[in-house]
Scaffold this active site. Structure first.
Site, mmCIF file in Angstrom:
data_model
loop_
_atom_site.group_PDB
_atom_site.id
_atom_site.type_symbol
_atom_site.label_atom_id
_atom_site.label_comp_id
_atom_site.label_asym_id
_atom_site.label_seq_id
_atom_site.Cartn_x
_atom_site.Cartn_y
_atom_site.Cartn_z
ATOM 1 N N CYS A 89 27.227 23.444 27.736
ATOM 2 C CA CYS A 89 27.175 24.395 28.845
ATOM 3 C C CYS A 89 26.885 23.577 30.090
ATOM 4 O O CYS A 89 25.958 22.761 30.095
ATOM 5 C CB CYS A 89 26.074 25.432 28.614
ATOM 6 S SG CYS A 89 25.794 26.506 30.048
ATOM 7 N N CYS A 109 28.829 30.085 26.535
ATOM 8 C CA CYS A 109 27.437 29.758 26.201
ATOM 9 C C CYS A 109 26.726 30.999 25.671
ATOM 10 O O CYS A 109 26.761 32.057 26.319
ATOM 11 C CB CYS A 109 26.717 29.229 27.443
ATOM 12 S SG CYS A 109 24.945 28.979 27.196
ATOM 13 N N CYS A 120 21.655 27.943 33.696
ATOM 14 C CA CYS A 120 21.541 28.505 32.348
ATOM 15 C C CYS A 120 20.066 28.561 31.948
ATOM 16 O O CYS A 120 19.362 27.535 32.016
ATOM 17 C CB CYS A 120 22.319 27.645 31.350
ATOM 18 S SG CYS A 120 22.123 28.183 29.632
ATOM 19 N N ASP A 127 1.326 10.424 3.608
ATOM 20 C CA ASP A 127 1.997 11.378 4.483
ATOM 21 C C ASP A 127 0.947 12.194 5.237
ATOM 22 O O ASP A 127 0.534 13.265 4.795
ATOM 23 C CB ASP A 127 2.890 12.297 3.648
ATOM 24 C CG ASP A 127 4.100 12.777 4.426
ATOM 25 O OD1 ASP A 127 4.337 12.253 5.520
ATOM 26 O OD2 ASP A 127 4.805 13.665 3.928
ATOM 27 N N LYS A 163 10.909 3.037 2.270
ATOM 28 C CA LYS A 163 10.869 4.471 2.009
ATOM 29 C C LYS A 163 11.570 4.818 0.697
ATOM 30 O O LYS A 163 12.544 4.165 0.299
ATOM 31 C CB LYS A 163 11.546 5.233 3.159
ATOM 32 C CG LYS A 163 10.954 4.955 4.533
ATOM 33 C CD LYS A 163 9.545 5.472 4.686
ATOM 34 C CE LYS A 163 9.497 6.967 4.845
ATOM 35 N NZ LYS A 163 10.004 7.455 6.126
ATOM 36 N N LYS A 219 2.351 4.586 1.267
ATOM 37 C CA LYS A 219 2.458 5.164 2.609
ATOM 38 C C LYS A 219 2.063 6.641 2.527
ATOM 39 O O LYS A 219 2.804 7.462 1.993
ATOM 40 C CB LYS A 219 3.879 5.012 3.141
ATOM 41 C CG LYS A 219 4.032 5.430 4.587
ATOM 42 C CD LYS A 219 5.438 5.128 5.091
ATOM 43 C CE LYS A 219 5.570 5.506 6.551
ATOM 44 N NZ LYS A 219 5.394 6.966 6.772
ATOM 45 N N GLU A 249 0.852 -1.180 0.000
ATOM 46 C CA GLU A 249 0.000 0.000 0.000
ATOM 47 C C GLU A 249 0.894 1.237 0.000
ATOM 48 O O GLU A 249 1.971 1.224 0.609
ATOM 49 C CB GLU A 249 -0.897 0.016 1.238
ATOM 50 C CG GLU A 249 -1.785 -1.211 1.391
ATOM 51 C CD GLU A 249 -2.359 -1.318 2.794
ATOM 52 O OE1 GLU A 249 -3.192 -0.470 3.154
ATOM 53 O OE2 GLU A 249 -1.964 -2.243 3.528
ATOM 54 N N TYR A 298 -6.620 1.610 6.710
ATOM 55 C CA TYR A 298 -5.662 0.579 6.305
ATOM 56 C C TYR A 298 -5.593 -0.621 7.255
ATOM 57 O O TYR A 298 -4.910 -1.594 6.971
ATOM 58 C CB TYR A 298 -4.259 1.157 6.108
ATOM 59 C CG TYR A 298 -3.677 1.948 7.253
ATOM 60 C CD1 TYR A 298 -3.401 1.358 8.479
ATOM 61 C CD2 TYR A 298 -3.365 3.297 7.098
ATOM 62 C CE1 TYR A 298 -2.859 2.075 9.524
ATOM 63 C CE2 TYR A 298 -2.820 4.037 8.140
ATOM 64 C CZ TYR A 298 -2.565 3.417 9.341
ATOM 65 O OH TYR A 298 -2.023 4.140 10.373
ATOM 66 N N CYS A 307 23.999 32.056 28.572
ATOM 67 C CA CYS A 307 24.357 32.540 29.916
ATOM 68 C C CYS A 307 25.763 33.111 29.990
ATOM 69 O O CYS A 307 26.181 33.594 31.051
ATOM 70 C CB CYS A 307 24.188 31.423 30.939
ATOM 71 S SG CYS A 307 25.363 30.053 30.719
#
Length: 674
Positions: free
Chosen positions: A428, A410, A433, A119, A316, A117, A115, A227, A413
Site C-alpha cells: 500500500c 489495501c 493509511c 529457553d 540448535k 541452551k 552447556e 553461565y 484504507c
C-alpha cells in the site's frame, strides 16, 4: 538480649537461612526441615521489625519489595550482552571452527565447554563487595531494563555471594526460566480466573520479569542458571571457562549440572546427539547446545564481531514439526505498507506452545508452496520461535479448497496496492493509511527506538482512530487534554505520557534514525550510519554510492536510505522533528572529546595489523580525536597499512595518501598523548 547480642543473633539467622536456601534451591539437597526454616525466618522478621536499623539489602527477608515499581528504567550494561551466532548442524559448526582458527593461527591445543541452551530470558547481575546491587534484562545488548526488585525474588540468585572476601565488582550473566511444571500450573491458575494463557515458558518468564509488582514475580517461582562470570582485571586469575563455572557454583549460583568439557568437534557432536534424544525428559525447555572455547585468554584474543563473540556459538536442534489445516488466509498491513498474508491455522501444539497462525510472507511464497485454503500443511517453528509452513500435503486437499488471490486494494484504507517487478512484496503506498501510521508510531515508541514508556498498541490505535495523530511528528503536538479524552486515560496517565514523549527528545541521533523506520535499516545499521554521518543533513545529502562505501552497509540498505530521504513527505517529517527538538545530530559532548593532534584527521585501516585488532586501533584513533572510515578518498589523511597489499592500499598510493605502519601509528598516538 542487649543490642550487641541481638545484632549477633540477626547475623547468625541470616547465615543459617542463606545456607539453607543455597542447599535447597541451588544444590537441590535440603539441609533443614521446612518448619525449622519457617521458624527461623519468622524470628528474623520479628527482630528486623523491632530493630529496623539492622535491616540490610542482603537479608533473606528482603527478597520481595514492599511497594510495586512505578516503571522500569533503562540502564546501560557495564559489559555488553552479545547474542550468539547459530549453527544448525555439525557441518556449520565445523565451518565456525575454521573461522575462529583463522583469527588465531597456530592454535593447536584447545577444548570446548558444552552447556545446554536454556529457553528463557537473559539477565545481567552486578555485585559490589559481594552484595547484589543491580539486575537488568538483556534489552538490545547495550541497554536493558533495571529490574533488581524482581531479580531479588529468584531464590537461586544469591543476594550475597557465598565468599568471605569477594572482589569489589562481579558481573554474572545467566538465564531466568520457568520449569515446565510451574509453567503448566501458572496457566492452569490463569485459566480458572479467565485470564489469557501464556504461549510458552519463555514468554511467561519474560512477562514475569517485567511485572511491576514483585509479589507477583515471587509467586511464579522463576529459576536461574548462571553461565558467565566476569571480574574486572581478572583479580582471581581465572584461566578457563570451566573454572569460572565452578567458581560461580562456589559463589552460590545454580550452574547447569549437564555441562561437559569436550576435547574436539567429535566430542561436541556426541554431547549434542546425547541430549537430542533426552531433552524431552528435562524439567525445562532447551533448544540447543552452547559451545564455548574453554581458554579465557583465547576468548580474549578472538574478541567479537559486530554482533557475536567469535569464541562461542549455539548449535540448535531441528525444529519440531506438526500437521494442521489452513482454515483461512488473512492479510496484514505493516508500517512500510507491505501486505503480508497470514495463514489462520487449526490450533496445534508445537514445541511446547499452541500455534494458530503462520506468516506466508508474500504471494510468491504462496505460489511456491502451492497452498490453498483448506489444505493440510506441515508447520514448524523457525529457530524454535516463529511458526512457518514448511510444505503442503496436496493428496489431502478437499474438493472445495480455494486458491488465494492477493487483494487489489489495501484491506485497511481501500486504496489500490502495487507490486513492483523488483520486489516480491505487494504494498500500500497511501501515506495516510491507518495501518502504516499505526505501525510507524509503534516502531517509533519501541524500546530500541525512542523508548516512549506507556505508548502501547491499544493507545496508538485510539490516537489514530480519533485523528489525534496522523504522523510521527504529530506526537510532539499532543496535549494532556487530548490524551485525557481517550479510553482508560485519566489526567495523570495523560500527563505521564506527555512527559515520556517530551523525554524522548533526548534520545541520541542513532535511535532517532532507527525510529524513522527506513526499510532495511535496523538498530545496528542505524548506529553505524549515525557514526559515519554526524547529522541528518549529511546523511540526507549522501549518495547511495557513498553510503554503500561504509563498512557493513550493503547496496540494498544504501539505496533504501538514499531513496527515503528523496521523498518530500519524509523531508517534511524530518523538518518537523527538528523543530520539535529531536536529536538529529551526534552527541555534542562526544564532539568535545575530539581534541588533540589527531582532531580532524581521517584514517583508513587496511588488512590485518601485526598485533592489534582493527577495532582496537579504531578505538585508539577515535579516543585521540581522529576519525576512522572504511573507504579511501581524497579526504583520507592516513592509511594504516596491514600485513598484505589490497585495493585500498593501491587506491591510497594513487591518491598520494600518507602511509603508517602499526608502529608508526602507535608513535603518533604517543606523541598526541604527550
Amino acid at each position: 538480649m542487649n543490642k550487641e547480642e541481638i545484632k549477633q543473633r540477626v547475623e547468625q539467622l541470616r547465615q543459617q537461612l542463606q545456607q539453607a536456601g543455597y542447599a535447597y534451591y541451588v544444590l537441590d539437597n535440603p539441609i533443614m526441615e521446612d518448619a525449622v526454616y519457617d521458624r527461623l525466618y519468622r524470628e528474623l522478621q520479628e527482630l528486623e521489625r523491632q530493630y529496623p536499623e539492622l535491616v540490610t539489602a542482603d537479608s533473606p527477608t528482603q527478597r520481595v519489595g514492599d511497594k510495586p515499581a512505578s516503571q522500569f528504567t533503562s540502564v546501560r550494561h557495564n559489559i555488553p550482552l552479545y547474542s550468539l551466532e547459530n549453527a544448525f548442524n555439525i557441518q556449520e559448526l565445523a565451518k565456525w571452527q575454521e573461522r575462529w582458527q583463522r583469527h588465531a593461527p597456530g592454535t593447536e591445543s584447545f577444548a570446548y565447554v558444552c552447556e545446554l541452551k536454556i529457553d528463557g530470558s537473559a539477565l545481567a547481575l552486578t555485585y559490589e563487595n559481594g552484595i547484589l546491587v543491580r539486575g537488568a534484562t538483556r534489552g538490545d545488548g547495550i541497554q536493558g531494563e533495571e529490574i533488581t526488585q524482581n531479580v531479588r525474588t529468584i531464590r537461586s540468585i544469591p543476594l550475597r555471594l557465598n565468599v568471605d572476601k569477594p572482589p569489589p565488582v562481579v558481573e554474572v550473566r545467566g538465564e531466568a526460566f520457568l520449569s515446565l511444571e510451574i509453567f503448566e500450573q501458572i496457566n492452569a491458575d490463569r485459566s480458572l480466573v479467565g485470564e489469557q494463557l501464556f504461549a510458552n515458558p519463555r514468554n511467561a518468564a519474560a512477562g514475569t520479569l517485567r511485572q511491576l509488582d514483585s509479589h507477583i514475580v515471587a509467586k511464579r517461582r522463576l529459576d536461574f542458571f548462571a553461565y558467565t562470570l566476569q571480574i574486572p582485571d581478572n583479580m582471581l586469575r581465572l584461566k578457563t571457562h570451566w573454572s569460572a563455572l565452578e567458581l560461580l557454583q562456589e559463589f552460590g549460583f545454580r550452574v547447569n549440572p549437564h555441562r561437559q568439557l569436550c576435547d574436539g568437534l567429535q566430542s561436541v557432536q556426541e554431547y549434542y546427539q546425547y541430549w537430542d534424544s533426552r531433552r524431552q525428559s528435562l524439567p525445562y525447555l532447551t533448544d540447543g547446545v552452547v559451545v564455548k572455547l574453554n581458554d579465557l585468554a583465547l576468548q580474549a584474543q578472538l574478541g567479537f564481531t559486530q554482533k557475536f563473540p567469535r569464541w562461542a556459538i549455539a548449535l540448535k536442534y531441528p525444529a519440531e514439526e506438526a500437521p494442521t489445516v489452513v482454515e483461512s488466509i488473512t492479510v496484514q498491513v505493516g508500517r512500510t505498507g507491505a501486505l503480508t498474508p497470514v495463514a489462520e491455522l487449526k490450533p496445534v501444539q508445537l514445541a511446547g506452545t499452541t500455534v494458530s497462525r503462520a506468516s506466508l510472507h508474500n504471494s510468491d511464497r504462496i505460489s511456491e508452496l502451492n497452498l490453498y485454503v483448506g489444505d493440510t500443511v506441515i508447520v514448524r517453528k523457525a529457530g524454535e520461535i516463529i511458526p512457518e509452513i514448511v510444505r503442503v500435503l496436496p493428496e489431502l486437499r478437499p474438493e472445495k479448497a480455494k486458491a488465494f488471490v492477493m487483494p487489489h486494494a489495501c484491506p485497511e484504507c481501500d486504496r489500490p496496492v502495487v507490486k513492483l517487478a523488483s520486489e516480491a512484496v505487494t504494498r500500500c503506498i497511501n501515506p495516510e493509511c491507518p495501518a502504516i501510521i499505526k505501525g510507524s508510531l509503534i516502531h517509533w515508541a519501541s524500546r530500541s527506538a525512542l523508548d516512549i514508556i506507556g505508548m502501547g498498541e491499544k493507545l496508538v490505535q485510539q490516537m489514530v482512530d480519533r485523528g489525534l495523530v496522523k504522523s510521527v511528528p504529530d506526537l510532539y503536538d499532543l496535549t494532556v487534554e487530548q490524551l485525557s479524552s481517550l479510553e482508560r486515560m485519566g489526567k495523570k496517565s495523560a500527563e505521564k505520557l506527555v512527559r515520556a514523549i517530551e523525554e524522548s527528545k533526548s534520545q541520541p541521533w542513532s535511535r532517532v534514525l532507527y525510529g524513522l523506520g527506513i526499510p532495511h535499516v535496523g538498530s545496528v545499521n542505524a548506529k553505524v550510519l549515525a557514526e559515519e554521518f554526524p547529522n541528518v543533513k549529511e546523511l540526507a545529502a549522501a549518495s547511495a554510492a557513498k553510503i554503500e562505501g561504509i563498512y557493513g552497509i550493503g547496496p540494498e540498505i544504501a539505496y533504501s536510505v538514499s531513496e527515503w530521504f528523496q521523498i518530500p513527505g519524509n523531508q517534511k517529517a524530518i523538518a518537523r522533528l527538528g523543530e520539535a527538538g529531536l536529536q538529529l545530530e551526534g552527541d555534542a559532548s562526544a564532539e568535545v572529546k575530539k581534541t588533540g593532534n589527531l582532531a580532524g584527521k581521517t584514517f583508513v585501516i587496511t588488512r590485518t595489523l601485526p598485533s592489534m585488532k582493527r577495532n582496537e586501533a579504531k578505538a585508539l584513533i577515535e579516543k585521540a580525536g581522529g576519525k576512522v572510515t572504511t573507504s579511501v578518498s581524497s579526504k583520507t589523511d592516513y592509511l594504516v597499512v596491514g600485513e598484505k597489499r589490497g585495493s585500498k592500499l593501491e587506491k591510497g598510493e594513487a591518491l598520494g595518501i600518507a602511509q603508517l605502519s602499526e608502529a608508526q601509528l602507535l608513535e603518533l598516538l604517543e606523541a598526541e598523548a604527550g
